[in-house]
Design a protein around this motif. Structure first.
Motif, PDB file in Angstrom:
ATOM      1  N   SER A  35      11.544  19.933  -6.559  1.00 36.73           N
ATOM      2  CA  SER A  35      12.404  18.753  -6.696  1.00 36.73           C
ATOM      3  C   SER A  35      12.357  18.124  -8.080  1.00 36.73           C
ATOM      4  CB  SER A  35      12.003  17.704  -5.657  1.00 36.73           C
ATOM      5  OG  SER A  35      10.706  17.205  -5.930  1.00 36.73           O
ATOM      6  N   GLY A  36      11.363  18.496  -8.885  1.00 33.51           N
ATOM      7  CA  GLY A  36      11.161  17.810 -10.154  1.00 33.51           C
ATOM      8  C   GLY A  36      10.154  16.690 -10.037  1.00 33.51           C
ATOM      9  N   LEU A  37       9.470  16.616  -8.906  1.00 36.25           N
ATOM     10  CA  LEU A  37       8.478  15.570  -8.696  1.00 36.25           C
ATOM     11  C   LEU A  37       7.235  15.785  -9.545  1.00 36.25           C
ATOM     12  CD1 LEU A  37       7.385  13.096  -7.176  1.00 36.25           C
ATOM     13  CD2 LEU A  37       6.691  14.643  -5.332  1.00 36.25           C
ATOM     14  N   ILE A  38       6.779  17.025  -9.639  1.00 36.58           N
ATOM     15  CA  ILE A  38       5.555  17.284 -10.391  1.00 36.58           C
ATOM     16  C   ILE A  38       5.829  17.688 -11.837  1.00 36.58           C
ATOM     17  CG2 ILE A  38       4.272  17.921  -8.331  1.00 36.58           C
ATOM     18  CD1 ILE A  38       4.589  20.842  -9.145  1.00 36.58           C
ATOM     19  N   ALA A  39       7.075  18.035 -12.149  1.00 37.92           N
ATOM     20  CA  ALA A  39       7.443  18.407 -13.517  1.00 37.92           C
ATOM     21  C   ALA A  39       8.957  18.436 -13.633  1.00 37.92           C
ATOM     22  CB  ALA A  39       6.871  19.778 -13.886  1.00 37.92           C
ATOM     23  N   LEU A  56       0.833  -1.204   0.000  1.00 35.40           N
ATOM     24  CA  LEU A  56       0.000   0.000   0.000  1.00 35.40           C
ATOM     25  C   LEU A  56       0.872   1.260   0.000  1.00 35.40           C
ATOM     26  CD1 LEU A  56      -2.797  -1.045   2.538  1.00 35.40           C
ATOM     27  CD2 LEU A  56      -2.900  -1.016   0.039  1.00 35.40           C
ATOM     28  N   TRP A  57       1.981   1.236   0.743  1.00 31.74           N
ATOM     29  CA  TRP A  57       2.882   2.385   0.751  1.00 31.74           C
ATOM     30  C   TRP A  57       3.523   2.579  -0.621  1.00 31.74           C
ATOM     31  CZ3 TRP A  57       2.917   6.294   3.805  1.00 31.74           C
ATOM     32  CH2 TRP A  57       2.538   6.169   5.143  1.00 31.74           C
ATOM     33  N   ALA A  58       3.868   1.469  -1.269  1.00 32.76           N
ATOM     34  CA  ALA A  58       4.446   1.567  -2.607  1.00 32.76           C
ATOM     35  C   ALA A  58       3.443   2.168  -3.583  1.00 32.76           C
ATOM     36  CB  ALA A  58       4.907   0.193  -3.093  1.00 32.76           C
ATOM     37  N   LEU A  59       2.193   1.745  -3.471  1.00 35.29           N
ATOM     38  CA  LEU A  59       1.148   2.282  -4.352  1.00 35.29           C
ATOM     39  C   LEU A  59       0.859   3.749  -4.037  1.00 35.29           C
ATOM     40  CD1 LEU A  59      -1.341  -0.731  -4.414  1.00 35.29           C
ATOM     41  CD2 LEU A  59       0.143   0.045  -6.269  1.00 35.29           C
ATOM     42  N   SER A  60       1.007   4.124  -2.771  1.00 35.44           N
ATOM     43  CA  SER A  60       0.735   5.515  -2.400  1.00 35.44           C
ATOM     44  C   SER A  60       1.758   6.471  -3.000  1.00 35.44           C
ATOM     45  CB  SER A  60       0.718   5.658  -0.877  1.00 35.44           C
ATOM     46  OG  SER A  60       2.017   5.483  -0.346  1.00 35.44           O
ATOM     47  N   GLY A  61       2.895   5.930  -3.425  1.00 36.92           N
ATOM     48  CA  GLY A  61       3.915   6.771  -4.056  1.00 36.92           C
ATOM     49  C   GLY A  61       3.780   6.850  -5.560  1.00 36.92           C
ATOM     50  N   SER A  62       2.593   6.567  -6.070  1.00 33.41           N
ATOM     51  CA  SER A  62       2.390   6.528  -7.521  1.00 33.41           C
ATOM     52  C   SER A  62       1.999   7.883  -8.107  1.00 33.41           C
ATOM     53  CB  SER A  62       1.315   5.496  -7.870  1.00 33.41           C
ATOM     54  OG  SER A  62       0.087   5.805  -7.221  1.00 33.41           O
ATOM     55  N   LEU A  63       2.137   8.968  -7.344  1.00 33.38           N
ATOM     56  CA  LEU A  63       1.823  10.298  -7.873  1.00 33.38           C
ATOM     57  C   LEU A  63       2.579  10.611  -9.166  1.00 33.38           C
ATOM     58  CD1 LEU A  63       0.497  13.095  -7.673  1.00 33.38           C
ATOM     59  CD2 LEU A  63       2.383  13.785  -6.155  1.00 33.38           C
ATOM     60  N   PRO A  64       3.877  10.267  -9.283  1.00 38.33           N
ATOM     61  CA  PRO A  64       4.573  10.539 -10.548  1.00 38.33           C
ATOM     62  C   PRO A  64       3.926   9.849 -11.752  1.00 38.33           C
ATOM     63  CG  PRO A  64       6.157  10.055  -8.834  1.00 38.33           C
ATOM     64  CD  PRO A  64       4.817   9.758  -8.259  1.00 38.33           C
ATOM     65  N   ILE A  65       3.376   8.657 -11.560  1.00 40.19           N
ATOM     66  CA  ILE A  65       2.722   7.948 -12.662  1.00 40.19           C
ATOM     67  C   ILE A  65       1.454   8.681 -13.089  1.00 40.19           C
ATOM     68  CG2 ILE A  65       1.764   5.751 -13.401  1.00 40.19           C
ATOM     69  CD1 ILE A  65       4.750   5.711 -12.821  1.00 40.19           C
ATOM     70  N   ILE A  66       0.739   9.229 -12.112  1.00 39.73           N
ATOM     71  CA  ILE A  66      -0.472  10.008 -12.431  1.00 39.73           C
ATOM     72  C   ILE A  66      -0.096  11.278 -13.186  1.00 39.73           C
ATOM     73  CG2 ILE A  66      -2.424  11.253 -11.423  1.00 39.73           C
ATOM     74  CD1 ILE A  66      -2.275   9.286  -9.066  1.00 39.73           C
ATOM     75  N   LEU A  67       0.928  11.963 -12.704  1.00 39.21           N
ATOM     76  CA  LEU A  67       1.368  13.195 -13.367  1.00 39.21           C
ATOM     77  C   LEU A  67       1.924  12.908 -14.754  1.00 39.21           C
ATOM     78  CD1 LEU A  67       3.102  14.926 -10.341  1.00 39.21           C
ATOM     79  CD2 LEU A  67       0.973  15.622 -11.443  1.00 39.21           C
ATOM     80  N   MET A  68       2.479  11.724 -14.932  1.00 38.39           N
ATOM     81  CA  MET A  68       3.001  11.340 -16.239  1.00 38.39           C
ATOM     82  C   MET A  68       1.916  11.437 -17.305  1.00 38.39           C
ATOM     83  SD  MET A  68       4.278   7.598 -17.514  1.00 38.39           S
ATOM     84  CE  MET A  68       2.551   7.064 -17.436  1.00 38.39           C
ATOM     85  N   GLY A  69       0.717  10.941 -16.991  1.00 36.68           N
ATOM     86  CA  GLY A  69      -0.380  11.005 -17.959  1.00 36.68           C
ATOM     87  C   GLY A  69      -0.733  12.429 -18.339  1.00 36.68           C
ATOM     88  N   VAL A  70      -0.691  13.330 -17.347  1.00 35.31           N
ATOM     89  CA  VAL A  70      -0.999  14.736 -17.614  1.00 35.31           C
ATOM     90  C   VAL A  70       0.040  15.348 -18.541  1.00 35.31           C
ATOM     91  CG1 VAL A  70      -1.287  17.005 -16.561  1.00 35.31           C
ATOM     92  CG2 VAL A  70      -2.172  14.971 -15.393  1.00 35.31           C
TER      93      VAL A  70
END
Length: 262
Positions: A188-192, A28-42
């Motif tokens: 940090s480059g996390l969101i872009a 669950l913690w690993a899945l919770s760090g999937s924000l970069p994958i979501i932003l990738m689609g954007v």
């Protein structure tokens, strides 16, 4: 040296066994760090017009690299240390012949090994769903990436542990981490990728530690232009500053802690 090795091996073995008890939670913690994958689609959709100098595949690979970096460098020591101080659990640890921080270090390292199968599965699933993004980095870049991830984890742990020492004076040191995380999130480059930032913002950000916690190793892995000497120098400077501050807060904090009757 032999005694040090035995202590380190014992700590890692105990912490690894402890982490294996919570494998479902680790997933669950690993899945919770999937924000970069979501932003990738954007960003893939935004890159269709070619306005950012990076193509859809570049964004896909970059955010996958960000996902891996985040998984390997996540730190939570501030919440554990804050609880130890507030609940008085730090007192018996101070009586033992080992600095309490090494227990946290061992716990974090052991958690990486326990989390690794989930990271591999999630990365494999990503390439299965998006096979055109598959690539093999040069072996030199891969080795450099591994070394940088170790340095990034060490720097991020040092920064958060330094902030955690403020728990000697406040019961909500984690609130300071939340404020720090806002800067980390945007710089940090996390969101872009930093390549899409305005030049002035990017130049200012490159003098802070934030880009070197995510963008720096991710850029190395995917082949983006990265100033390696400058990156290592900035990381060393910030690491040195936080180490000095950490030792000062630790000495002052122990006096404050004993003054509270611990």
């Amino acid at each position: 040296m032999h005694d040090l090795f035995v202590k380190a091996r014992t700590l890692l073995a105990v912490q690894y066994a402890y982490m294996l008890e919570y494998r479902a939670e680790l997933l669950l913690w690993a899945l919770s760090g999937s924000l970069p994958i979501i932003l990738m689609g954007v960003w893939i959709q935004a890159a269709q017009g070619g306005r950012f100098g990076l193509g859809p595949l570049d964004f896909a690979r970059y955010f996958l690299a960000v996902f891996v970096v985040r998984q390997l460098t996540v730190v939570w020591v501030i919440w554990e240390f804050e609880r130890e101080v507030v609940e008085g659990k730090l007192s018996p640890l101070l009586l033992q012949p080992i600095d309490p921080v090494w227990r946290h270090v061992a716990g974090h390292i052991s958690e990486r090994f326990a989390r690794m199968p989930f990271i591999v599965i999630l990365v494999g699933l990503f390439f299965l769903l998006y096979p055109q993004a598959f690539w093999l980095p040069r072996w030199t870049d891969a080795l450099l990436f591994v070394g940088l991830v170790v340095l990034v984890f060490a720097l991020r742990f040092l920064i958060q542990y330094t902030l955690a020492l403020l728990a000697f004076w406040t019961e909500r040191a984690s609130a300071i981490e939340e404020l720090w995380f806002l800067c980390y999130l945007f710089l940090s480059g996390l969101i872009a990728p930093l390549e899409v930032f305005p030049p002035l913002v990017r130049e200012v950000a490159l003098w802070t530690p934030f880009p070197y916690l995510v963008h720096f190793p991710a850029g190395i892995l995917v082949g983006l232009p990265v100033d390696l000497p400058r990156g290592l120098l900035v990381m060393a400077v910030w690491g040195g500053l936080f180490f000095v501050l950490n030792r000062w807060l630790w000495r002052r904090g122990l006096k404050q802690y004993s003054g509270m009757g611990a």
